[in-house]
Design an enzyme around this catalytic site. Structure first.
Site, PDB file in Angstrom:
ATOM      1  N   LYS A 137       0.854  -1.191   0.000  1.00 35.13           N
ATOM      2  CA  LYS A 137       0.000   0.000   0.000  1.00 35.13           C
ATOM      3  C   LYS A 137       0.890   1.241   0.000  1.00 35.13           C
ATOM      4  O   LYS A 137       1.011   1.963   0.992  1.00 35.13           O
ATOM      5  CB  LYS A 137      -0.927  -0.021   1.207  1.00 35.13           C
ATOM      6  CG  LYS A 137      -1.895  -1.206   1.192  1.00 35.13           C
ATOM      7  CD  LYS A 137      -2.722  -1.273   2.457  1.00 35.13           C
ATOM      8  CE  LYS A 137      -3.650  -2.486   2.452  1.00 35.13           C
ATOM      9  NZ  LYS A 137      -4.431  -2.617   3.701  1.00 35.13           N
ATOM     10  N   ASP A 219      -5.427 -12.488   9.527  1.00 37.19           N
ATOM     11  CA  ASP A 219      -6.106 -11.294   9.037  1.00 37.19           C
ATOM     12  C   ASP A 219      -7.189 -10.827   9.995  1.00 37.19           C
ATOM     13  O   ASP A 219      -8.174 -11.523  10.232  1.00 37.19           O
ATOM     14  CB  ASP A 219      -6.715 -11.576   7.658  1.00 37.19           C
ATOM     15  CG  ASP A 219      -7.339 -10.350   7.041  1.00 37.19           C
ATOM     16  OD1 ASP A 219      -6.761  -9.253   7.171  1.00 37.19           O
ATOM     17  OD2 ASP A 219      -8.413 -10.469   6.425  1.00 37.19           O
TER      18      ASP A 219
END
Length: 284
Positions: A137, A219
């Site tokens: 990102k 996650d």
């Protein structure tokens, strides 16, 4: 000055050329007001507490504009700066210094902002076994630059891109026919590459522990689930798999996450939510 032993990315010249073209286009109309033979000395000062990063990009801006411009650094990448410190001096023809000022400072403030954020996260998990990772990102076209800045801040790089590591996520698992099928296919195709697989539940973790993978990404696990995941991993009879926590992580909870015993913590905000630090350039 002590220099970090971190290789510089190979695309600095290309990235700087793009940034200069974006800013000056067909020419700096305002700099042309200055006598072409005028010379000057300028100084860059920092106004925040900063981990420095981006010196090579700053230098490259002026090298491309006019190689008569000289930059003398008082600090090097990875060093800690405090407000009001003079960071470097620039001497040479006035026009290219004026033209390159904004672009050079943009690189310095963005990469130092990244390194500073990373240093804060690294210090937050000090004395635990957790290591701080970046993600993909990043700001477009600044991937290598920001990942360099992560290293300056004391963090570690996850894969550079889709080409140098396998990260099997939820949609890959579904498309491949399950955790074991996806992991097996990955290992067959990439026997020497680090293979990581994402799980969302403890049951998926148990299955992933039997797969031929190197690392398991947990996650958006809660703190309780992270602790349980570490216990499940430690009790598993087989090769020890690295555990990486990811999702919803910030300075407010990263210490508690590290205390669960995970090996890595990946934080997208390090490169995605960059707060540019404050530098200024003044002619002397």
């Amino acid at each position: 000055m002590a220099q970090l032993s971190i290789p510089l990315p190979p695309d600095i010249g290309e990235v700087v050329a793009l940034a200069l073209n974006e800013d000056q286009g067909d020419g700096d109309l305002t700099a042309k007001l200055i006598d072409a033979n005028a010379t000057t000395t300028a100084q860059v000062t920092v106004h925040d507490v900063v981990t420095l990063s981006g010196c090579a990009w700053f230098d490259e801006v002026f090298r491309q504009l006019d190689d008569r411009v000289a930059v003398q650094w008082n600090f090097s990448d990875g060093m800690e700066l405090t407000p009001a410190q003079p960071v470097c001096d620039i001497t040479g023809p006035s026009r290219p210094i004026l033209t390159g000022e904004r672009t050079a400072l943009n690189f310095l403030q963005t990469l130092s902002g990244t390194a500073t954020a990373v240093r804060e996260h690294v210090l937050a998990v000090a004395a635990t076994q957790a290591r701080i990772l970046d993600t993909r990102k990043t700001i477009p076209c600044l991937r290598r630059a920001q990942k360099y800045a992560v290293l300056c801040g004391g963090g570690e790089n996850h894969r550079m891109g889709l080409y140098d590591g396998v990260l099997i996520k939820e949609n890959h698992i579904v498309a491949a026919g399950g955790i074991l099928a996806a992991a097996g296919a990955a290992r067959e195709r990439e026997p020497a590459t680090l293979i990581e697989i994402e799980v969302e539940t403890l049951d998926q973790l148990r299955e992933a522990l039997t797969a031929d993978v190197d690392r398991i990404l947990l996650d958006n696990f809660s703190l309780t689930s992270l602790s349980a995941a570490v216990a499940v991993r430690d009790a598993h009879d087989g090769p020890r798999k690295q555990l990486e926590a990811s999702g919803g992580i910030g300075l407010e909870n990263i210490r508690a996450i590290a205390a669960t015993g995970v090996d890595f913590i990946s934080v997208g905000a390090l490169t995605k939510h960059v707060r540019a630090v404050d530098f200024s350039m003044r002619f002397l």
